[in-house]
Design an enzyme around this catalytic site. Structure first.
Site, PDB file in Angstrom:
ATOM      1  N   LYS A  34      37.766  47.467  69.154  1.00 41.19           N
ATOM      2  CA  LYS A  34      37.187  47.774  67.841  1.00 41.19           C
ATOM      3  C   LYS A  34      38.287  48.290  66.912  1.00 41.19           C
ATOM      4  CE  LYS A  34      35.863  52.341  69.473  1.00 41.19           C
ATOM      5  NZ  LYS A  34      34.990  53.475  69.305  1.00 41.19           N
ATOM      6  N   TYR A 258      57.716  65.515  45.687  1.00 49.22           N
ATOM      7  CA  TYR A 258      56.723  66.252  44.889  1.00 49.22           C
ATOM      8  C   TYR A 258      56.673  67.720  45.279  1.00 49.22           C
ATOM      9  CZ  TYR A 258      54.676  61.871  43.214  1.00 49.22           C
ATOM     10  OH  TYR A 258      54.470  60.666  42.620  1.00 49.22           O
TER      11      TYR A 258
HETATM   12  C1  LIG Z   1      30.894  53.678  73.389  1.00 48.03           C
HETATM   13  C2  LIG Z   1      32.365  53.687  73.616  1.00 48.03           C
HETATM   14  N1  LIG Z   1      32.845  53.323  74.807  1.00 48.03           N
HETATM   15  C3  LIG Z   1      34.173  53.307  75.071  1.00 48.03           C
HETATM   16  C4  LIG Z   1      35.091  53.686  74.111  1.00 48.03           C
HETATM   17  C5  LIG Z   1      36.568  53.680  74.446  1.00 48.03           C
HETATM   18  O1  LIG Z   1      37.065  54.984  74.466  1.00 48.03           O
HETATM   19  P1  LIG Z   1      38.618  55.279  74.779  1.00 48.03           P
HETATM   20  O2  LIG Z   1      39.378  54.687  73.640  1.00 48.03           O
HETATM   21  O3  LIG Z   1      38.681  56.758  74.822  1.00 48.03           O
HETATM   22  O4  LIG Z   1      38.925  54.631  76.062  1.00 48.03           O
HETATM   23  C6  LIG Z   1      34.627  54.078  72.855  1.00 48.03           C
HETATM   24  C7  LIG Z   1      35.599  54.505  71.840  1.00 48.03           C
HETATM   25  O5  LIG Z   1      35.462  55.426  71.121  1.00 48.03           O
HETATM   26  C8  LIG Z   1      33.230  54.076  72.602  1.00 48.03           C
HETATM   27  O6  LIG Z   1      32.759  54.442  71.411  1.00 48.03           O
END
Ligand SMILES: Cc1ncc(COP(=O)(O)O)c(C=O)c1O
Length: 369
Positions: A34, A258
């Protein structure tokens, strides 16, 4: 020379995934891509993850699933986030599995014209307090509704940990709530994937691996505990680079940036690096943060601007045009996303996700060239 470049080593992602797959076996590895693969590029990261043994990919949104398919990514994809009606249509057209915890959602899904064969993962909220139902009976009814709908499949039972990185005892309490429920669903409805663990749990709580783990951060070679990725044999995949666009002397008492927050105590040379907070170099980084030039650490000098930072090169400056590593390694020196996160009071996830689209991405395999 590009003003700002994120170089992503796909071989490192592949190696990290191979390591994770080996550690969690016989559980399957689902790699979370994602948020544009945590800033690394979703499609190339997905391909590298699959080459490293990821049996599944997971994303947060329907659009992200569609992007993977448009990029030619095959294989199982899970959309983990909540889905509105139009988003459900996009997820189904991307042939992604979806997450459900309400019977009403299942009814809408089962009636959807694109639902044929869709896999559904039922989510029990065991303590994260975000998505899923807190009520195991509602979750069981939801699973039964999926199992009895002719055109969709009950593919998984899942939960998500709130504290696997810093309070494993609470994560174990969550697991103790989840596992009996998931086992009962499996007994009643037949084979399905029970999954709960993120990276920290996959590495630190072996009993939470169940049938599949969902790893994001570790796949990219960052440490889920915010420490040194080497502790777990992980290799950071992302390097953030720029270059010295300007090098000039300043006298004692003169300033850079700045607010005149850097005033030279003695004559020195200032380097201007054309990367700033609009690229993801957060303004709060300021004093005390180093970049790497010619294998040595060089401190930031003054306020981070939108498009530039200034660094204190000292009395023997490198040439204009010299490469600057903001995150990555040069010689024996390293600056980690974890270092920035510590300085900023945040987590490494936010560091790479914040590298903006203005920064070009270059994907390669192997040592930095
Ligand atoms: C539902 C869910 N599963 C798994 C993960 C993966 O987590 P990580 O990046 O800590 O392995 C996430 C990421 O936030 C998540 O939202």
């Amino acid at each position: 020379m590009l003003r700002a470049l994120a170089r992503i080593d796909l071989a490192a992602i592949e190696r990290n995934c191979l390591l994770l797959a080996r550690v969690v076996a016989p559980a399957a590895l689902c790699v979370v891509v994602k948020a544009d693969g945590y800033g690394h590029g979703a499609v190339p990261a997905a391909r590298a993850a699959q080459a490293g043994g990821a049996a599944w990919l997971a994303v947060a949104t329907a659009g992200e699933a569609a992007e993977l398919r448009a990029g030619g990514i095959a294989g199982p994809v899970l959309v983990m986030g909540a889905l509105s009606g139009p988003e459900l249509t996009i997820a189904l057209h991307a042939r992604a599995d979806v997450v459900a915890w309400r019977e009403r959602f299942v009814a809408a899904l089962a009636a959807h014209p694109a639902a044929d064969g869709a896999g559904v993962h039922v989510k029990l909220d065991t303590g994260m307090g975000r998505l899923g139902t807190r009520d195991p009976e509602e979750a069981s009814r939801t699973a039964a509704a999926v199992a009895s709908a002719p055109r969709i499949r009950l593919a998984g039972a899942m939960t998500h940990f709130a504290t696997s990185d810093d309070d494993p005892a609470f994560a174990r309490e969550q697991l103790a709530r989840f596992k009996p429920w998931a086992d009962a669903i499996r007994t009643e409805h037949g084979p399905l994937l029970r999954h709960a663990a993120n990276s920290a749990a996959a590495l630190g709580i072996p009993e939470s691996r169940l049938d599949m783990v969902r790893c994001g951060i570790a796949a990219y070679g960052m440490d889920p505990f915010g420490e040194d990725p080497r502790n777990h044999g992980l290799t950071p995949a992302l390097e953030l680079r720029s270059y010295l666009a300007e090098v000039k002397p300043i006298a004692a008492g003169e300033s850079a940036g700045y607010g005149r927050r850097f005033v030279a105590a003695a004559p020195t040379w200032i380097g201007t690096v054309p990367i700033g907070y609009a690229d993801g170099v957060r303004r709060a980084l300021g004093d005390g943060c180093d970049v790497l030039i010619d294998g040595r650490r060089v401190p930031l000098a003054g306020t981070v601007s939108m498009d530039n930072i200034t660094v204190d090169l000292g009395p023997a400056p490198p040439e204009r045009g010299a490469g600057v590593v903001l995150i990555g390694a040069q010689g024996s020196e390293r600056v980690l996303a974890e270092d920035w996160a510590r300085r900023l009071g945040t987590i490494n996830y936010e560091i790479t996700c914040a590298i903006s689209p203005r920064v070009a991405r270059e994907h390669h395999r192997g040592a930095a060239g």
